[in-house]
Design an enzyme around this catalytic site. Sequence first.
Site: not given
Length: 397
Positions: A7, A91, A180, A241, A384
């Site tokens: 990643n 990723r 996601h 956010r 993940e």
Amino acid sequence: MKILVINAGSSSLKYQLIDMDTKAVLAKGLCERITLEGSKLNHTPAGGEKVVIESPMPSHAEAIKLVIDALVDKNHGVIESMSEIGAVGHRVVHGGESFSESVVITDEVKKAIEGCIELAPLHNPANLIGIEACEKVMPGVPQVGVFDTAFHQTMPEEAYLYGIPYEYYEKYKIRRYGFHGTSHNYVSGKAAELLGKDIKDVNIITCHLGNGSSVAAVKGGKVIDTTMGLTPLAGILMGTRSGDIDPAIVTFLMEKENLGINEINAVLNKKSGVLGVSGVSSDFRDLSQAAEEGNKRADAALKMFSYGIKKYIGSYAAAMGGVDAIVFTAGVGENDCATRADIVDGLEFLGVKIDADKNSLRGQAIDVSAEGATVRTLVIPTDEEMMIAIETERLTK
Ligand code: ADP
């Protein structure tokens, strides 16, 4: 087969080496401050102590070389040689409309990832650099791209189009993509397993609640709607956010506070969410403590978070014509039992009911439903990296 999962960020690179025969993580680590002064590698072999290797990393290729050196090291390594790595899974944040599945990386694929840079200017360039660094250091080893957006590509038009002139979709590809996806894919699959049903026969609402949070409606294994949009700023309230707001607030604030594009972006991405509302923290542990001590804004932020998710659960149950299970995952979803209880409180009319004792357990895939619940509530730790490794093995074996 052993798979290296990468990643890559602009100045960091996370990795895991996974043995797919045993599904064991052999080692994991993080390169920090790539291209900057003071770069270092934190490497942890399974069952061993973390090793910190301070070494210059002028590029991501150097970082990958150091990762390989650490993996084959006599003392803290876990493999004999690089040739044991059968494939690399990367990723990749944005696959736009080009990728509805993971793919083996080719020159054409790299061009298409480059074509999505405009949609993810902070992430896709770094992901590409990571791919090219691996190509350089490990020539001939197959590489696979696994996209955060891919799992959501099954959304129908009515879910992904925005109510703005259609020409902007055609010209700039402005639409809902969702993020996601790798996590929503992994936990919805695990949920079906836990329910003992074929994924094709179940409607699942997956709540990935971490620093960034999103909810997805997964009907028969396919996403029909999700909360994040063109960017990961949309949807539910997050750590920093804003999630969905009246779009007119953007121009209103720009005018009143004399903000430029970068500044308003910073307000909405970094200074909003539960941090902005509470003024305390983006971390839910700090918020709960502050709320317990009587901080009203921290309490309001927590309530807004749960309320927003509750509304999406209701709307996704309607969109799917019913729901069989609600899944909680990621940092907050897996660990914060009070927030889980708040979210499902009042959803008894849907058939959702949780058991307080079961809901207080952590760190394992568990059905926390109370007796008599007709909709299951599940807590499933996301993984993940494992999902990326599974996809990489599927495409390269
Ligand atoms: P990211 O989106 O960065 O991958 P994570 O999924 O790791 O984030 O989630 C991080 C968040 O999880 C933290 O900000 C924190 O609020 C929350 N979290 C972690 N552990 C707990 C806990 N025990 N109780 C409540 N919240 C927690």
